[in-house]
Write a protein that holds these residues in place. Structure first.
Motif, PDB file in Angstrom:
ATOM      1  N   VAL A 151      -0.051   5.607  -1.969  1.00 62.00           N
ATOM      2  CA  VAL A 151       0.255   4.508  -2.887  1.00 62.00           C
ATOM      3  C   VAL A 151      -0.710   4.561  -4.063  1.00 62.00           C
ATOM      4  N   LYS A 152      -0.148   4.713  -5.251  1.00 57.36           N
ATOM      5  CA  LYS A 152      -0.964   4.810  -6.460  1.00 57.36           C
ATOM      6  C   LYS A 152      -1.100   3.469  -7.179  1.00 57.36           C
ATOM      7  N   ASN A 153       0.005   2.730  -7.235  1.00 51.40           N
ATOM      8  CA  ASN A 153       0.012   1.435  -7.927  1.00 51.40           C
ATOM      9  C   ASN A 153       0.869   0.448  -7.155  1.00 51.40           C
ATOM     10  N   VAL A 154       0.435  -0.804  -7.152  1.00 55.57           N
ATOM     11  CA  VAL A 154       1.213  -1.880  -6.536  1.00 55.57           C
ATOM     12  C   VAL A 154       1.308  -3.031  -7.529  1.00 55.57           C
ATOM     13  N   PHE A 155       2.545  -3.488  -7.746  1.00 54.33           N
ATOM     14  CA  PHE A 155       2.798  -4.668  -8.570  1.00 54.33           C
ATOM     15  C   PHE A 155       3.350  -5.773  -7.673  1.00 54.33           C
ATOM     16  N   SER A 156       2.797  -6.956  -7.807  1.00 57.74           N
ATOM     17  CA  SER A 156       3.289  -8.129  -7.088  1.00 57.74           C
ATOM     18  C   SER A 156       3.604  -9.202  -8.109  1.00 57.74           C
ATOM     19  N   SER A 157       4.871  -9.617  -8.159  1.00 56.97           N
ATOM     20  CA  SER A 157       5.338 -10.576  -9.170  1.00 56.97           C
ATOM     21  C   SER A 157       4.958 -10.130 -10.577  1.00 56.97           C
ATOM     22  N   GLY A 158       5.076  -8.835 -10.810  1.00 54.08           N
ATOM     23  CA  GLY A 158       4.847  -8.273 -12.140  1.00 54.08           C
ATOM     24  C   GLY A 158       3.413  -7.988 -12.486  1.00 54.08           C
ATOM     25  N   LYS A 159       2.487  -8.382 -11.627  1.00 51.37           N
ATOM     26  CA  LYS A 159       1.061  -8.156 -11.890  1.00 51.37           C
ATOM     27  C   LYS A 159       0.581  -6.963 -11.093  1.00 51.37           C
ATOM     28  N   MET A 160      -0.081  -6.002 -11.764  1.00 56.06           N
ATOM     29  CA  MET A 160      -0.605  -4.858 -11.034  1.00 56.06           C
ATOM     30  C   MET A 160      -1.835  -5.284 -10.239  1.00 56.06           C
ATOM     31  N   ILE A 161      -1.734  -5.178  -8.910  1.00 49.99           N
ATOM     32  CA  ILE A 161      -2.822  -5.641  -8.049  1.00 49.99           C
ATOM     33  C   ILE A 161      -3.560  -4.479  -7.395  1.00 49.99           C
ATOM     34  N   MET A 162      -3.060  -3.246  -7.599  1.00 53.03           N
ATOM     35  CA  MET A 162      -3.781  -2.087  -7.098  1.00 53.03           C
ATOM     36  C   MET A 162      -3.482  -0.887  -7.957  1.00 53.03           C
ATOM     37  N   SER A 163      -4.495  -0.087  -8.252  1.00 50.20           N
ATOM     38  CA  SER A 163      -4.323   1.147  -8.990  1.00 50.20           C
ATOM     39  C   SER A 163      -5.402   2.120  -8.556  1.00 50.20           C
ATOM     40  N   ILE A 164      -4.997   3.334  -8.179  1.00 45.90           N
ATOM     41  CA  ILE A 164      -5.976   4.345  -7.792  1.00 45.90           C
ATOM     42  C   ILE A 164      -5.664   5.647  -8.522  1.00 45.90           C
ATOM     43  N   GLY A 165      -6.658   6.437  -8.749  1.00 41.64           N
ATOM     44  CA  GLY A 165      -6.485   7.773  -9.298  1.00 41.64           C
ATOM     45  C   GLY A 165      -6.194   7.841 -10.764  1.00 41.64           C
ATOM     46  N   GLY A 166      -6.429   6.737 -11.496  1.00 38.76           N
ATOM     47  CA  GLY A 166      -6.254   6.793 -12.940  1.00 38.76           C
ATOM     48  C   GLY A 166      -4.815   6.615 -13.370  1.00 38.76           C
ATOM     49  N   GLU A 202      17.560  -5.539 -12.032  1.00 36.92           N
ATOM     50  CA  GLU A 202      17.237  -6.424 -13.145  1.00 36.92           C
ATOM     51  C   GLU A 202      17.342  -7.885 -12.724  1.00 36.92           C
ATOM     52  N   GLY A 203      16.334  -8.663 -13.107  1.00 36.58           N
ATOM     53  CA  GLY A 203      16.311 -10.089 -12.802  1.00 36.58           C
ATOM     54  C   GLY A 203      15.544 -10.445 -11.551  1.00 36.58           C
ATOM     55  N   LYS A 204      15.240  -9.447 -10.710  1.00 37.54           N
ATOM     56  CA  LYS A 204      14.489  -9.732  -9.486  1.00 37.54           C
ATOM     57  C   LYS A 204      12.986  -9.710  -9.762  1.00 37.54           C
ATOM     58  N   ILE A 205      12.232 -10.354  -8.865  1.00 38.67           N
ATOM     59  CA  ILE A 205      10.777 -10.346  -8.968  1.00 38.67           C
ATOM     60  C   ILE A 205      10.277  -8.909  -8.941  1.00 38.67           C
ATOM     61  N   ALA A 206       9.312  -8.629  -9.794  1.00 31.95           N
ATOM     62  CA  ALA A 206       8.800  -7.259  -9.926  1.00 31.95           C
ATOM     63  C   ALA A 206       7.755  -6.956  -8.863  1.00 31.95           C
ATOM     64  N   ASP A 207       8.229  -6.763  -7.625  1.00 27.67           N
ATOM     65  CA  ASP A 207       7.395  -6.251  -6.536  1.00 27.67           C
ATOM     66  C   ASP A 207       7.686  -4.757  -6.460  1.00 27.67           C
TER      67      ASP A 207
END
Length: 390
Positions: free
Chosen positions: A375-390, A357-362
């Motif tokens: 890898v299905k999903n990647v979040f960088s600084s809380g923003k989802m930057i990759m999503s595959i397979g629904g 809690e409190g850390k950057i959401a990577d």
């Protein structure tokens, strides 16, 4: 954007939580355990489907950018194209913080004959400037790791200028002189050079002879370089440590990282003396060191490794986690080697490197299929930057 990743196996530094992780304002807001049936309003909900939820990888040492820019000696792509294409590969490999390793090396045959342009002083200046000017618009966190060869006395002013101008995030002091360190076996090194430089064995021997005759920085000059970097709060690493005496020499200089120790004895001693030890993940996947040195898998099982880096193959880090998991290692401890420990060594663990809690959401959502990570999903600084397979 607020997001809730639920129904996941969340790997924190202390435990594996089966539950949900809440993201708000780019940071980890809360981690809760249990089956989540009643989802909070105001959040975009992502079902992890029972998959692993891991911290984004912090790769402290990789020269993959060189190959992306110059895949062939005569083929050099624009930085705009190469950097964006590399970033896609890093994201799909789960890397959210990358320390690009640029070499400031002495070129004994002259810079015009070097096969790797981005290992010339001009190439390093161009690339470091471009990365620093463009990283604010990137999807992940890009940093610069400068690798300085101690036989390149002409590069001392260049590296100091890079440091003073705020372009360096990590410094490695390296000695690749044949006959010691990584290249103790001259016969094996001759074959490596012949293949690496696409030259005859006679030309490889000429290169080796020239390298062995190069004048190196003195111990005092090296110490001054390290202290100069430390005065700017730049983490400093030693490279290819092959002797306990070398650890004793560098420790008082506030060197905190030992990259690629050559023997298990040296790796254990460096760790005992409080240095973070780094090994390459490709070493695990390939079954050992290409130079015939310490096996990373053996070192991990001997508890002599703190950090895994990709070295030259970005996908290797995530694969190494699951390779070692299959052979009995704890995924929680393996994740520390790839995220939290490198963040600690590089003094960014207050920001990233673990799911707390409190850390950057990577954050990564990773499916394990036949012991291989997807890898299905990647979040960088809380923003989802990759999503595959629904």
């Amino acid at each position: 954007m607020k997001t809730c990743i639920y129904n996941g196996k969340i790997v924190t530094p202390n435990e594996i939580v089966k539950g949900a992780i809440y993201i708000a304002n780019g940071k980890i807001e809360k981690i809760i355990s249990g089956d989540i049936h009643q989802l909070k309003g105001g959040y975009k909900n992502l079902n992890a489907n029972g998959n692993w939820v891991l911290p984004g990888i912090v790769d402290c040492h990789s020269d993959a950018v060189e190959l992306e820019l110059q895949p062939r000696p005569t083929s050099i792509f624009s930085m705009d194209i190469a950097f964006k294409e590399l970033e896609k590969k890093l994201i799909s490999s789960g890397i959210t913080t990358m320390y690009h390793s640029l070499s400031i090396s002495k070129n004994i045959f002259g810079e015009e004959k070097v096969k790797k342009y981005y290992r010339t002083s001009k190439g390093v200046d161009e690339l470091s400037k471009w990365i620093c000017e463009n990283r604010k618009d990137s999807l992940i966190n890009h940093k610069l790791h400068i690798r300085y060869e101690i036989d390149n006395r002409d590069g001392i002013d260049q590296i100091k200028d890079l440091i003073k101008n705020g372009k360096v995030d990590q410094l490695s002091i390296m000695d690749h002189t044949p006959g010691q360190g990584q290249f103790r076996n001259l016969e094996k090194y001759k074959k490596v050079i012949a293949a690496y430089r696409d030259c005859s064995e006679d030309e490889a021997l000429k290169f080796i002879k020239g390298s062995m005759e190069n004048e190196k920085m003195s111990i005092e000059e090296i110490e001054n370089m390290v202290k100069f970097a430390r005065s700017y709060n730049i983490p400093v690493a030693s490279h290819d440590d092959d002797l306990i005496e070398k650890i004793d020499l560098i420790e008082p200089w506030d060197v905190k990282i030992s990259e690629f120790p050559i023997t298990l004895e040296v790796a254990k001693y460096a760790k005992e003396r409080g240095l973070y030890t780094v090994m390459g993940a490709p070493n695990i996947l390939l079954g050992g060191s290409h130079s015939g040195n310490l096996s990373a898998e053996e070192a991990i099982k001997s508890e002599a490794v703190d950090i895994l880096c990709s070295d030259y193959y970005p996908a290797s880090i995530l694969h190494s986690i699951f390779y070692m998991k299959k052979s009995g290692s704890c995924i929680k401890e393996m994740t520390k080697l790839t995220s939290l420990n490198p963040a600690k060594a590089l003094s960014i663990d207050n920001l990233t490197g673990s799911l707390e809690e409190g850390k950057i959401a990577d954050i990564l959502v990773v499916e394990e299929r036949d012991s291989l990570p997807i890898v299905k999903n990647v979040f960088s600084s809380g923003k989802m930057i990759m999503s595959i397979g629904g």
